[in-house]
Scaffold this motif. Structure first.
Motif, short mmCIF file in Angstrom:
data_model
loop_
_atom_site.label_atom_id
_atom_site.label_comp_id
_atom_site.label_asym_id
_atom_site.label_seq_id
_atom_site.Cartn_x
_atom_site.Cartn_y
_atom_site.Cartn_z
N HIS A 353 -35.83 57.12 -20.75
CA HIS A 353 -34.85 56.04 -20.79
C HIS A 353 -33.92 56.05 -19.58
O HIS A 353 -33.67 57.11 -18.99
N VAL A 354 -33.40 54.87 -19.27
CA VAL A 354 -32.40 54.70 -18.22
C VAL A 354 -31.17 54.04 -18.84
O VAL A 354 -31.29 52.99 -19.50
N TYR A 355 -30.01 54.67 -18.65
CA TYR A 355 -28.74 54.10 -19.12
C TYR A 355 -27.83 53.91 -17.91
O TYR A 355 -27.61 54.84 -17.13
N VAL A 356 -27.32 52.69 -17.74
CA VAL A 356 -26.43 52.36 -16.63
C VAL A 356 -25.11 51.88 -17.18
O VAL A 356 -25.08 51.00 -18.06
N LEU A 357 -24.02 52.46 -16.68
CA LEU A 357 -22.66 52.06 -17.04
C LEU A 357 -22.03 51.39 -15.82
O LEU A 357 -21.91 52.01 -14.76
N ASN A 358 -21.65 50.13 -15.96
CA ASN A 358 -21.08 49.37 -14.84
C ASN A 358 -19.58 49.20 -15.06
O ASN A 358 -19.15 48.46 -15.95
N LEU A 359 -18.79 49.89 -14.25
CA LEU A 359 -17.34 49.86 -14.38
C LEU A 359 -16.68 48.82 -13.48
O LEU A 359 -15.45 48.76 -13.39
N ARG A 360 -17.48 48.02 -12.83
CA ARG A 360 -17.02 46.83 -12.11
C ARG A 360 -17.98 45.67 -12.42
O ARG A 360 -18.62 45.12 -11.53
N PRO A 361 -18.09 45.32 -13.69
CA PRO A 361 -19.10 44.32 -14.09
C PRO A 361 -18.80 42.91 -13.58
O PRO A 361 -19.67 42.05 -13.62
N PRO A 400 -20.79 37.61 -14.06
CA PRO A 400 -20.60 39.04 -14.28
C PRO A 400 -21.88 39.71 -14.75
O PRO A 400 -22.83 39.03 -15.17
N ARG A 401 -21.89 41.05 -14.66
CA ARG A 401 -23.06 41.83 -15.04
C ARG A 401 -22.81 42.54 -16.37
O ARG A 401 -21.66 42.66 -16.80
N PRO A 402 -23.84 43.03 -17.00
CA PRO A 402 -23.64 43.79 -18.24
C PRO A 402 -22.82 45.05 -18.00
O PRO A 402 -23.00 45.72 -16.97
N TYR A 403 -21.97 45.35 -18.93
CA TYR A 403 -21.18 46.59 -18.86
C TYR A 403 -22.09 47.80 -19.09
O TYR A 403 -21.92 48.85 -18.47
N GLU A 404 -23.06 47.65 -19.98
CA GLU A 404 -24.03 48.71 -20.25
C GLU A 404 -25.44 48.15 -20.16
O GLU A 404 -25.69 47.00 -20.52
N GLU A 405 -26.34 48.99 -19.68
CA GLU A 405 -27.76 48.62 -19.61
C GLU A 405 -28.58 49.78 -20.15
O GLU A 405 -28.27 50.95 -19.90
N LEU A 406 -29.64 49.45 -20.86
CA LEU A 406 -30.56 50.45 -21.40
C LEU A 406 -31.98 49.95 -21.20
O LEU A 406 -32.29 48.80 -21.54
N TYR A 407 -32.83 50.83 -20.68
CA TYR A 407 -34.22 50.44 -20.40
C TYR A 407 -35.17 51.44 -21.05
O TYR A 407 -34.91 52.65 -21.09
N LEU A 408 -36.29 50.92 -21.53
CA LEU A 408 -37.26 51.69 -22.30
C LEU A 408 -38.36 52.26 -21.42
O LEU A 408 -38.54 51.83 -20.26
N PRO A 409 -39.14 53.20 -21.93
CA PRO A 409 -40.14 53.89 -21.10
C PRO A 409 -41.18 52.98 -20.48
O PRO A 409 -41.63 53.22 -19.35
N ASP A 410 -41.59 51.92 -21.19
CA ASP A 410 -42.65 51.07 -20.65
C ASP A 410 -42.12 50.01 -19.68
O ASP A 410 -42.89 49.23 -19.12
N ASP A 411 -40.81 49.99 -19.46
CA ASP A 411 -40.19 49.04 -18.53
C ASP A 411 -39.95 49.75 -17.20
O ASP A 411 -38.83 50.13 -16.85
N GLU A 412 -41.03 49.95 -16.45
CA GLU A 412 -40.98 50.82 -15.28
C GLU A 412 -40.10 50.29 -14.16
O GLU A 412 -39.63 51.07 -13.31
N GLU A 413 -39.87 49.00 -14.11
CA GLU A 413 -39.03 48.43 -13.06
C GLU A 413 -37.64 48.06 -13.57
O GLU A 413 -36.85 47.46 -12.86
N GLN A 414 -37.33 48.45 -14.80
CA GLN A 414 -36.04 48.19 -15.41
C GLN A 414 -35.68 46.69 -15.30
O GLN A 414 -34.70 46.29 -14.67
#
Length: 487
Positions: A353-361, A400-414
């Motif tokens: 998994h990939v988790y991204v936190l955007n503090l300047r969304p 604006p962009r998402p504050y949080e992002e989550l990507y799954l294993p089969d989503d190789e390019e997020q």
């Protein structure tokens, strides 16, 4: 007769045949490996033949990969040139180096692995792109970072630096290319890649100017690859190839939209290829262990026979070189701070998994200035103005962009953010907790006054402003903490 006395007699006997000090060294010192770190500039992880690219010509790297180890899960701490290199050389996260933003310098107080190797008796040399300020140069016996001596691709001093080394010491070389950083220029490999055969990724335009842009980028990768082959030939000529470890990485992703500076694999994932004939028992293996760029520094020190350096936040993965099927990390972390534009993002990644936190969304993530001045970016602008962007391309301009992002294993390019999907809430909560723990333990901060944009996001040109730095992330104690966060 002692071994050293025997070598001396051999050299007296063979003196007329040109016995070199390097040959003396090759016979005398075989215990500690020689170490070479080769750093590409802006080469994406999957833009090499050994990582599955169907077009890019990288024959030397591909061969080295087949004779060594290829890491399939190696991640940088940032997708930004100088902060990434600062992390590699210090074994620390960008906000723990005092040099978290582009074009900022490492402080003299910071430990570096070349300095550790030098103190252990290694001859240490740097040749090519530097980008780290003057203080860290103290870890090298010689530094060749002037434009006139580097050559167009940054590799011209690599072979002379190998040839001039003393023959009575093990050596470490920091070889840093300018390839494949923009702007492109003519080189002996220009035209190697036919634009008509290029297939841009889904987040770029399927247009001829973008294809030409990518083809020129691929040509510079081929030049980088050529010089790696020349380094190997020189090591063989000197008789030290067998016990020399060659490690090849990139400092960030390709210099194209939605790659360089981004927290996705297209920006933060790097190739890592290692060859060491005398020390890797299972050559030709692909390593599935999760490894971070901050792990390079402690690995180099352990390879040289040194003990653990407290200031390094990474851990040695020497055990993985010996047993490529071993697991290593559970998490890698990365950050996006100022690189031409105001930004504050954090990422944690597992193998799944990939988790991204955007503090300047509130801000778009168009990319760095050099990418925003490219033909590839102009092709996206044209599609935008025509209302023809696909979802992946539109992400380049989204605000604006998402504050949080989550990507799954089969989503190789997020490409598909599932942070709001209730089915994945437990994964989101877990990675959010891991992120918070890492930020707290490593004393990361969220300054109110960050460095603002210095460039126009529409065309990459400098803004007509007074350039002033804001506050970099990292508390006053961040430069001194040894905390690593979750491993």
């Amino acid at each position: 007769m002692t071994r050293i006395r025997f070598v001396e007699l051999c050299c007296l006997t063979l003196g007329m045949l040109g016995c070199l000090p390097i040959a003396v060294y090759a016979l005398q010192v075989a215990e500690r490996p020689n170490l070479i770190l080769i750093i590409a500039d802006d080469i994406g992880w999957d833009d090499l033949g050994c990582y599955g690219h169907p077009l890019v010509q990288s024959p030397n790297l591909d061969r080295i990969a087949s004779e060594g180890l290829v890491f399939d899960h190696f991640y940088l701490t940032t997708s930004s040139c100088s902060p990434s290199r600062a992390s590699i050389i210090s074994g620390r996260y960008p906000h723990n180096t005092g040099a978290a933003e582009l074009h900022t310098e490492l402080p003299a107080s910071l430990a570096t692995f070349p300095a550790e190797l030098k103190a252990m008796g290694y001859y240490t040399a740097q040749a090519g792109k530097w980008h780290l300020g003057p203080a860290a140069k103290a870890g090298f016996d010689v530094v060749y970072d002037k434009g006139s001596e580097m050559g167009d691709g940054g590799e011209e001093r690599w072979l002379p630096t190998l040839r001039e080394r003393p023959g009575d010491k093990p050596f470490f070389m920091w070889f840093a290319a300018l390839d494949a950083h923009r702007p492109w220029g003519p080189n002996p490999f220009s035209g190697t890649h036919n634009p008509e055969e290029v297939f841009p990724p889904v987040y770029l335009a399927d247009a001829i100017d973008t294809k030409k842009d990518l083809a020129s980028y691929y040509d510079e990768i081929t030049r980088f690859d050529h010089y790696i082959g020349e380094v190997e030939k020189e090591l063989a000529r000197q008789g030290v190839l067998e016990n020399t470890l060659i490690m090849i990485v990139s400092d960030n992703g390709r210099p194209f939209p939605r790659s360089k500076t981004r927290m996705y694999d297209s920006g933060i994932k790097s190739p890592l290829v290692i060859k060491w004939p005398a020390g890797i028992p299972h050559p030709g293996s692909r390593v599935q262990a999760l490894v971070s760029a901050i792990d390079i520094a402690p690995t180099m020190v352990e390879l040289a026979g040194g003990s653990e350096v407290a200031a390094f936040q990474g851990k040695s993965f020497l055990s993985v070189l010996k047993e490529p099927n071993r697991e290593f990390r559970n998490y890698v972390f990365a950050e996006h701070n100022w690189h031409d534009h105001e930004a504050l993002e954090r990422m944690v990644r597992t193998k799944e998994h990939v988790y991204v936190l955007n503090l300047r969304p509130q801000f778009s993530q168009n990319g760095p200035a050099d990418s925003n001045a490219s033909d590839s970016y102009r092709d996206l602008l044209l599609l935008r103005d025509q209302g023809k962007l696909n979802a992946a391309q539109a992400d380049v301009f989204a605000a604006p962009r998402p504050y949080e992002e989550l990507y799954l294993p089969d989503d190789e390019e997020q490409l598909h953010n599932v942070a709001a999907n209730p089915a994945h809430r437990q994964t989101l909560l877990h990675l959010r907790h891991v992120m918070t723990q890492w930020m707290n333990e490593t004393e990361d901060t969220q300054p109110d006054r960050l460095t603002p944009d210095w460039y126009n996001k529409e065309n990459g040109k400098p803004l007509d402003i007074v350039r002033e730095r804001g506050e970099m992330p990292g508390s006053k104690g961040a430069l001194h903490t040894h905390a690593t966060g979750p491993f």
